[in-house]
Motif scaffolding. Structure first.
Motif, short mmCIF file in Angstrom:
data_model
loop_
_atom_site.label_atom_id
_atom_site.label_comp_id
_atom_site.label_asym_id
_atom_site.label_seq_id
_atom_site.Cartn_x
_atom_site.Cartn_y
_atom_site.Cartn_z
N GLU A 254 -1.15 -29.09 24.34
CA GLU A 254 -0.90 -29.45 22.32
C GLU A 254 -0.80 -28.19 22.50
O GLU A 254 -1.36 -27.25 22.11
CB GLU A 254 -2.57 -29.35 22.67
CG GLU A 254 -3.31 -30.45 23.20
CD GLU A 254 -3.01 -32.53 22.95
OE1 GLU A 254 -2.47 -32.05 21.45
OE2 GLU A 254 -2.99 -33.18 22.59
N PRO A 255 0.44 -28.64 21.27
CA PRO A 255 0.76 -26.98 20.35
C PRO A 255 -0.35 -27.13 19.44
O PRO A 255 -1.25 -28.16 19.32
CB PRO A 255 1.93 -27.69 19.78
CG PRO A 255 2.11 -28.94 20.13
CD PRO A 255 0.79 -29.77 20.97
N GLU A 256 0.01 -25.80 18.92
CA GLU A 256 -0.98 -25.44 17.76
C GLU A 256 -0.93 -26.95 16.87
O GLU A 256 -2.06 -27.02 15.94
CB GLU A 256 -0.68 -24.27 17.25
CG GLU A 256 -0.94 -22.67 18.22
CD GLU A 256 -0.74 -21.67 18.01
OE1 GLU A 256 0.23 -21.60 17.04
OE2 GLU A 256 -0.87 -20.80 18.17
N GLU A 257 0.34 -26.95 16.63
CA GLU A 257 0.80 -28.36 15.76
C GLU A 257 1.44 -29.39 15.95
O GLU A 257 2.52 -29.11 16.61
CB GLU A 257 1.57 -27.45 14.23
CG GLU A 257 0.53 -26.16 13.68
CD GLU A 257 1.84 -25.69 12.34
OE1 GLU A 257 2.78 -26.52 12.33
OE2 GLU A 257 1.04 -24.93 11.59
N THR A 258 1.19 -30.61 15.62
CA THR A 258 1.46 -31.70 15.95
C THR A 258 2.49 -32.56 14.63
O THR A 258 1.94 -33.04 13.90
CB THR A 258 0.90 -32.75 16.58
OG1 THR A 258 0.39 -31.95 17.11
CG2 THR A 258 1.31 -34.33 17.11
N GLN B 2 9.36 -27.64 19.17
CA GLN B 2 7.84 -27.30 19.75
C GLN B 2 8.80 -26.10 21.00
O GLN B 2 9.13 -26.17 21.85
CB GLN B 2 6.70 -28.12 20.58
CG GLN B 2 6.09 -29.52 19.57
CD GLN B 2 7.52 -30.39 18.96
OE1 GLN B 2 8.08 -30.48 19.68
NE2 GLN B 2 7.06 -30.42 17.40
#
Length: 321
Positions: free
Chosen positions: A93-97, A110
């Motif tokens: 899970e990246p910090e922002e999607t 990403q």
């Protein structure tokens, strides 16, 4: 079509080494080869490195820290003797999607915190024409097979969760013993001409001004030629006579094999199916040449790398032999 296999993803002679798929111990040793590489994908996006002319898959070592939590590896084959594998890192899970994730055009990238800053997950559609033929085949194979695993976790016969087998090229059901194999959906895509004009259309939601050739899935019990005639009539109301096969393209978005064909229209009146097409029109060779040259702001050709773009470009150059 003599140059058919030069289309993007059209094949590079990759040695898929299928005889190794049932030899897990041997593949385990090969994965530790210094020349081996693992290509991770994140939600369909391959890991890429470099830019412009130097863009390439971001191969990692099998013991790379970023792959510690990766599930089963899929064996892609031997690239000039170098073992190639792929794995799915979609659980990260990246910090922002981004909101564009999964959209027709996703410019977002990403970067995994355990990887070099030069590596990023990027949409394959944007990069496919910059990859070498071999890299394109490897990435398309990885995207297609991992996408199949993501959507076929459960046995279609009994519903039990299945297991990865044969180095990623099968799924086995431990409950009923069923063997499941990767699927590829056949799609007919057609250059329909009448005199000096070609029939093009656009689907709802496409970028403004973008048009392409008509296309549709081949149905059970149907030939490719019959699918060309049926889909053209269903979508645009145009009757088609003679049909000729041109070339094919594996299309990993998510798992199709595009059969490019040429058909001769018997009628020219267009009757749209609004559920399939937002618009369809006849375009002359001269108008299409202007569009390909970027001289018509109202008409944008199919995306470079797609078989539709390839077929139209070769029609304009009179190379559909």
């Amino acid at each position: 079509m003599r140059i058919g296999e030069t289309v993007t993803f059209g094949g590079s002679g990759l040695d898929r080494a299928a005889h190794l798929r049932n030899r897990p111990e041997e593949l385990g040793l090969m994965a530790r080869d210094p020349e081996a590489g693992v290509l991770p994908l994140w939600r369909g996006k391959p890991l890429l490195v470099g830019a412009a002319e130097t863009e390439a898959p971001g191969w990692l070592a099998a013991d790379d820290a970023a792959l510690a939590d990766a599930p089963d590896r899929v064996f892609l084959g031997l690239d000039e003797g170098r073992p190639r594998f792929a794995c799915d890192l979609s659980a990260w899970e990246p910090e922002e999607t981004p909101e564009t994730l999964g959209a027709f055009h996703d410019p977002s990238e990403q970067r995994h915190p355990a990887m070099s800053d030069t590596h990023r997950f990027a949409e394959l559609r944007a990069a496919m024409t910059r990859l070498t033929a071999r890299d394109a085949e490897l990435v398309a194979t990885a995207r297609g097979i991992l996408g199949w695993h993501a959507t076929h976790r459960f046995c279609a016969r009994c519903g039990h969760e299945s297991h990865v087998a044969m180095a990623g090229w099968q799924r086995l059901c431990p409950a009923c013993g069923a063997h499941h194999f990767p699927r590829t959906d056949p799609v007919a895509i057609m250059l329909i001409t009448r005199g000096n004009s070609v029939l093009i259309g656009r689907s709802p939601g496409w970028p403004v001004g973008m048009y392409s050739l008509l296309a549709g899935f081949v149905e059970p019990g149907e030939t490719i030629e019959a699918a060309v005639r049926r889909e053209t009539f269903e979508e645009a109301g145009v009757r088609v006579g003679k049909v000729k096969y041109l070339a094919c393209q594996p299309w990993p978005f998510p798992s199709s094999l595009m059969f490019g064909c040429r058909g001769v229209a018997l009628t020219d009146e267009i009757t749209l199916d609004p559920a399939e097409l937002e618009d369809a029109r006849w375009v002359t060779r001269e108008e299409m040449m202007a569009a390909y040259a970027g001289e018509d702001p109202t008409l944008k050709p199919a995306r470079p790398g797609a078989i539709a773009h390839f077929i139209i470009a070769n029609w304009l150059a009179d190379r559909l032999d």
